[in-house]
Write an enzyme that holds these catalytic residues in place. Structure first.
Site, PDB file in Angstrom:
ATOM      1  N   SER A 199       0.864  -1.164   0.000  1.00 47.50           N
ATOM      2  CA  SER A 199       0.000   0.000   0.000  1.00 47.50           C
ATOM      3  C   SER A 199       0.909   1.224   0.000  1.00 47.50           C
ATOM      4  O   SER A 199       1.580   1.491   0.994  1.00 47.50           O
ATOM      5  CB  SER A 199      -0.888  -0.047   1.242  1.00 47.50           C
ATOM      6  OG  SER A 199      -1.571   1.168   1.405  1.00 47.50           O
ATOM      7  N   LYS A 209      -1.065  -1.234  -4.481  1.00 48.85           N
ATOM      8  CA  LYS A 209      -2.227  -0.418  -4.128  1.00 48.85           C
ATOM      9  C   LYS A 209      -1.725   0.993  -3.868  1.00 48.85           C
ATOM     10  O   LYS A 209      -0.741   1.194  -3.163  1.00 48.85           O
ATOM     11  CB  LYS A 209      -2.881  -1.024  -2.879  1.00 48.85           C
ATOM     12  CG  LYS A 209      -3.846  -0.133  -2.138  1.00 48.85           C
ATOM     13  CD  LYS A 209      -4.547  -0.914  -1.030  1.00 48.85           C
ATOM     14  CE  LYS A 209      -4.537  -0.152   0.278  1.00 48.85           C
ATOM     15  NZ  LYS A 209      -5.178  -0.903   1.376  1.00 48.85           N
ATOM     16  N   LYS A 214      -2.712   4.957  -2.712  1.00 43.44           N
ATOM     17  CA  LYS A 214      -3.694   5.821  -2.048  1.00 43.44           C
ATOM     18  C   LYS A 214      -4.058   6.958  -2.989  1.00 43.44           C
ATOM     19  O   LYS A 214      -3.181   7.552  -3.633  1.00 43.44           O
ATOM     20  CB  LYS A 214      -3.099   6.393  -0.751  1.00 43.44           C
ATOM     21  CG  LYS A 214      -2.797   5.335   0.299  1.00 43.44           C
ATOM     22  CD  LYS A 214      -4.062   4.774   0.925  1.00 43.44           C
ATOM     23  CE  LYS A 214      -3.700   3.846   2.088  1.00 43.44           C
ATOM     24  NZ  LYS A 214      -4.892   3.270   2.734  1.00 43.44           N
ATOM     25  N   ASP A 216      -6.866   2.986  -3.184  1.00 45.71           N
ATOM     26  CA  ASP A 216      -7.587   3.074  -1.907  1.00 45.71           C
ATOM     27  C   ASP A 216      -7.850   4.542  -1.577  1.00 45.71           C
ATOM     28  O   ASP A 216      -6.918   5.328  -1.428  1.00 45.71           O
ATOM     29  CB  ASP A 216      -6.750   2.421  -0.799  1.00 45.71           C
ATOM     30  CG  ASP A 216      -7.496   2.321   0.540  1.00 45.71           C
ATOM     31  OD1 ASP A 216      -8.626   2.824   0.637  1.00 45.71           O
ATOM     32  OD2 ASP A 216      -6.927   1.728   1.483  1.00 45.71           O
ATOM     33  N   GLU A 274     -10.786   0.667  -3.445  1.00 45.29           N
ATOM     34  CA  GLU A 274     -11.103   0.389  -2.047  1.00 45.29           C
ATOM     35  C   GLU A 274     -11.748   1.609  -1.390  1.00 45.29           C
ATOM     36  O   GLU A 274     -11.236   2.723  -1.500  1.00 45.29           O
ATOM     37  CB  GLU A 274      -9.787   0.022  -1.334  1.00 45.29           C
ATOM     38  CG  GLU A 274      -9.926  -0.505   0.074  1.00 45.29           C
ATOM     39  CD  GLU A 274      -8.581  -1.020   0.595  1.00 45.29           C
ATOM     40  OE1 GLU A 274      -7.782  -1.581  -0.189  1.00 45.29           O
ATOM     41  OE2 GLU A 274      -8.315  -0.839   1.800  1.00 45.29           O
ATOM     42  N   ASP A 280     -13.470  -1.712   3.055  1.00 49.01           N
ATOM     43  CA  ASP A 280     -12.526  -1.848   4.165  1.00 49.01           C
ATOM     44  C   ASP A 280     -13.233  -1.285   5.406  1.00 49.01           C
ATOM     45  O   ASP A 280     -13.875  -2.030   6.166  1.00 49.01           O
ATOM     46  CB  ASP A 280     -11.244  -1.088   3.797  1.00 49.01           C
ATOM     47  CG  ASP A 280     -10.216  -0.993   4.918  1.00 49.01           C
ATOM     48  OD1 ASP A 280     -10.497  -1.456   6.038  1.00 49.01           O
ATOM     49  OD2 ASP A 280      -9.115  -0.433   4.695  1.00 49.01           O
ATOM     50  N   LYS A 282      -9.523  -7.128   7.917  1.00 51.00           N
ATOM     51  CA  LYS A 282      -8.512  -6.876   8.959  1.00 51.00           C
ATOM     52  C   LYS A 282      -9.104  -7.368  10.270  1.00 51.00           C
ATOM     53  O   LYS A 282     -10.113  -6.814  10.733  1.00 51.00           O
ATOM     54  CB  LYS A 282      -8.233  -5.377   9.076  1.00 51.00           C
ATOM     55  CG  LYS A 282      -7.717  -4.720   7.811  1.00 51.00           C
ATOM     56  CD  LYS A 282      -7.618  -3.197   7.975  1.00 51.00           C
ATOM     57  CE  LYS A 282      -7.086  -2.556   6.703  1.00 51.00           C
ATOM     58  NZ  LYS A 282      -7.168  -1.078   6.743  1.00 51.00           N
ATOM     59  N   GLY A 299      -3.762  -4.213   6.229  1.00 49.71           N
ATOM     60  CA  GLY A 299      -2.847  -3.873   7.316  1.00 49.71           C
ATOM     61  C   GLY A 299      -3.186  -2.511   7.879  1.00 49.71           C
ATOM     62  O   GLY A 299      -3.951  -1.746   7.282  1.00 49.71           O
TER      63      GLY A 299
HETATM   64  O1  OSB Z   1      -6.912   1.801   4.448  1.00 54.49           O
HETATM   65  O2  OSB Z   1      -5.903  -0.045   4.267  1.00 54.49           O
HETATM   66  C1  OSB Z   1      -5.988   1.071   4.767  1.00 54.49           C
HETATM   67  C2  OSB Z   1      -2.936   1.839   6.942  1.00 54.49           C
HETATM   68  C3  OSB Z   1      -3.542   2.395   8.037  1.00 54.49           C
HETATM   69  C4  OSB Z   1      -4.908   2.535   8.050  1.00 54.49           C
HETATM   70  C5  OSB Z   1      -5.661   2.135   6.957  1.00 54.49           C
HETATM   71  C6  OSB Z   1      -5.072   1.551   5.855  1.00 54.49           C
HETATM   72  C7  OSB Z   1      -3.666   1.433   5.835  1.00 54.49           C
HETATM   73  C8  OSB Z   1      -2.919   0.903   4.700  1.00 54.49           C
HETATM   74  C9  OSB Z   1      -1.524   0.382   4.958  1.00 54.49           C
HETATM   75  O3  OSB Z   1      -3.341   0.912   3.573  1.00 54.49           O
HETATM   76  C10 OSB Z   1      -1.443  -1.096   4.996  1.00 54.49           C
HETATM   77  C11 OSB Z   1      -0.168  -1.579   5.633  1.00 54.49           C
HETATM   78  O4  OSB Z   1       0.855  -1.632   4.939  1.00 54.49           O
HETATM   79  O5  OSB Z   1      -0.175  -1.890   6.845  1.00 54.49           O
HETATM   80 MG    MG Z   2      -8.103   0.677   3.115  1.00 56.61          MG
END
Ligand code: OSB
Ligand code: MG
Length: 373
Positions: free
Chosen positions: A137, A163, A165, A191, A216, A241, A265, A293
């Site tokens: 991510s 992925k 952001k 995302d 996402e 999510d 998660k 994560g």
């Molecule tokens: O939206 O998936 C998410 C991290 C913190 C809070 C929300 C998200 C995320 C990530 C990072 O996308 C995922 C990771 O590498 O832990």
């Molecule tokens: Mg997410």
């Protein structure tokens, strides 16, 4: 059976090697809530609550979770004898919401049960894989060129899914160069962390040309109805999510057609009992799930990796290795990724499969409180 004797709450602070930027803000330091559970025989497990410093991803924060564990949840579980599978129901009878706080406790109980029976957490949960594929991510970068460079590096490292952001104004122009350079070689996802409204339909529809694996959580964290409406206008599958906080929400998503995939998660849904139920609901409806994560330390990562070894985790998870986040992780061995983009599941090691480096944890500890039965 587990008989809990004490719970130690700790807050540690770990600096991220690189700031993580999303539509909701920037993160440089991760305040992490760790729990240490001890049973009547002196066996111990470490677990992690995924709540963050600010209520941007979910209404919970590290401070509300600490309060919930200390004030309501610890008294429910301490001094009682039960199976880990029963812990959620016990807590849910008396406490609404606070899924992240509940999950921190509940998942530690599963680890304790695994330790006691000499089996790995992964096999106790029903995991079957010895290796799971890893995606990354990538936070919001300052320019499309900077993002493209970050993607190249991740590709070279072996990641199986990329992925990115996104937020309004930093979406198609950032994503298109990646697709142009990579072709269809790598599964691509975006995302939004709830940054769009239905009125942004045109911007979201323009992403369809990229043929992404998923988008996402484009809309609000608690809004399934508008996601369903959006999905009717998009060819790209929506993955939820933030919206999926329990098994009923997963069923609702499927019934309403509000999304076609779930980022699962365990720390967001109250723990493993609920995560397993969501896994099964999705499997029965041919909805793929994958493990997300929350910038966890190596302790939280162990729980995610164990869950991701279950059969319906059919897409690469956000399970980056320790080095992506931390100068020094708090577990031994640290989490690593092979050049083919996989993480090993310690399915033959009792418990969570890594040791906690307690000296390092002590060094990073900001507050600590022990509650006994
Ligand atoms: O939206 O998936 C998410 C991290 C913190 C809070 C929300 C998200 C995320 C990530 C990072 O996308 C995922 C990771 O590498 O832990
Ligand atoms: Mg997410």
């Amino acid at each position: 059976m587990i008989h809990l004797r004490s719970i130690t709450l700790r807050e540690i602070r770990l600096s991220l090697r690189e700031p993580f930027i999303t539509s909701t803000g920037e993160q440089h330091v991760r305040r992490i809530f760790l729990l240490e559970l001890e049973d009547a025989d002196g066996d111990v497990s470490w677990s992690e609550c995924v709540a963050q410093e600010h209520p941007t991803y979910s209404p919970e924060t590290i401070d509300t979770a600490w309060h919930a564990v200390h004030t309501w949840l610890a008294p429910i579980v301490l001094g009682k004898t039960f199976q880990p599978m029963a812990a959620s129901a016990l807590m849910n009878e008396q406490v609404r919401g606070h899924e992240m706080a509940k999950a921190g406790l509940e998942m530690g109980l599963w680890a304790l049960a695994a330790c006691r029976s000499g089996c790995s957490l992964a096999s106790l949960l029903g995991g079957i894989r010895k290796r799971v594929p890893v995606g990354i991510s990538i936070g919001i970068q300052r320019s499309p060129a900077a993002l493209l460079e970050a993607v190249r590096t991740c590709r070279a490292e072996g990641y199986r899914k990329i992925k990115v952001k996104i937020k309004p104004g930093m979406d198609i122009d950032f994503l298109r160069p990646i697709r142009e350079e990579l072709g269809d070689a790598v599964p691509l996802a975006a995302d939004a962390n709830s940054a769009y409204r239905l009125s942004d339909l045109e911007a979201l529809r323009s992403l369809d040309e990229l043929g992404m694996l998923m988008i996402e959580q484009p809309l609000q964290h608690d809004d399934l109805v508008r996601h369903a409406e959006l999905q009717r206008h998009l060819s790209t599958p929506i993955c939820l999510d933030e919206s999926i906080t329990n098994r009923d929400r997963a069923e609702d998503m499927i019934r309403l057609r509000a999304g076609r995939m779930v980022n699962l998660k365990p720390g967001r849904v109250g723990g493993f009992a609920e995560a397993l139920a969501i896994h099964d609901v999705c499997a029965n409806n041919n909805v793929p799930v994958w493990c997300g994560g929350m910038l966890e330390s190596g302790i939280g990562r162990a729980y995610n990796v164990a869950l991701a070894s279950l059969p319906n985790f059919s897409l690469p998870g956000d399970l980056s290795p320790s080095r992506r986040y931390w100068e020094r992780d708090i577990v031994v061995p640290e989490w690593t990724m092979s050049t083919s983009g996989e993480v090993n599941v310690p399915i033959d090691v009792p418990g969570i499969g890594v040791d906690v480096d307690v000296d390092v944890v002590d060094d990073f500890t900001e507050r600590i409180e022990k509650i006994s039965a």
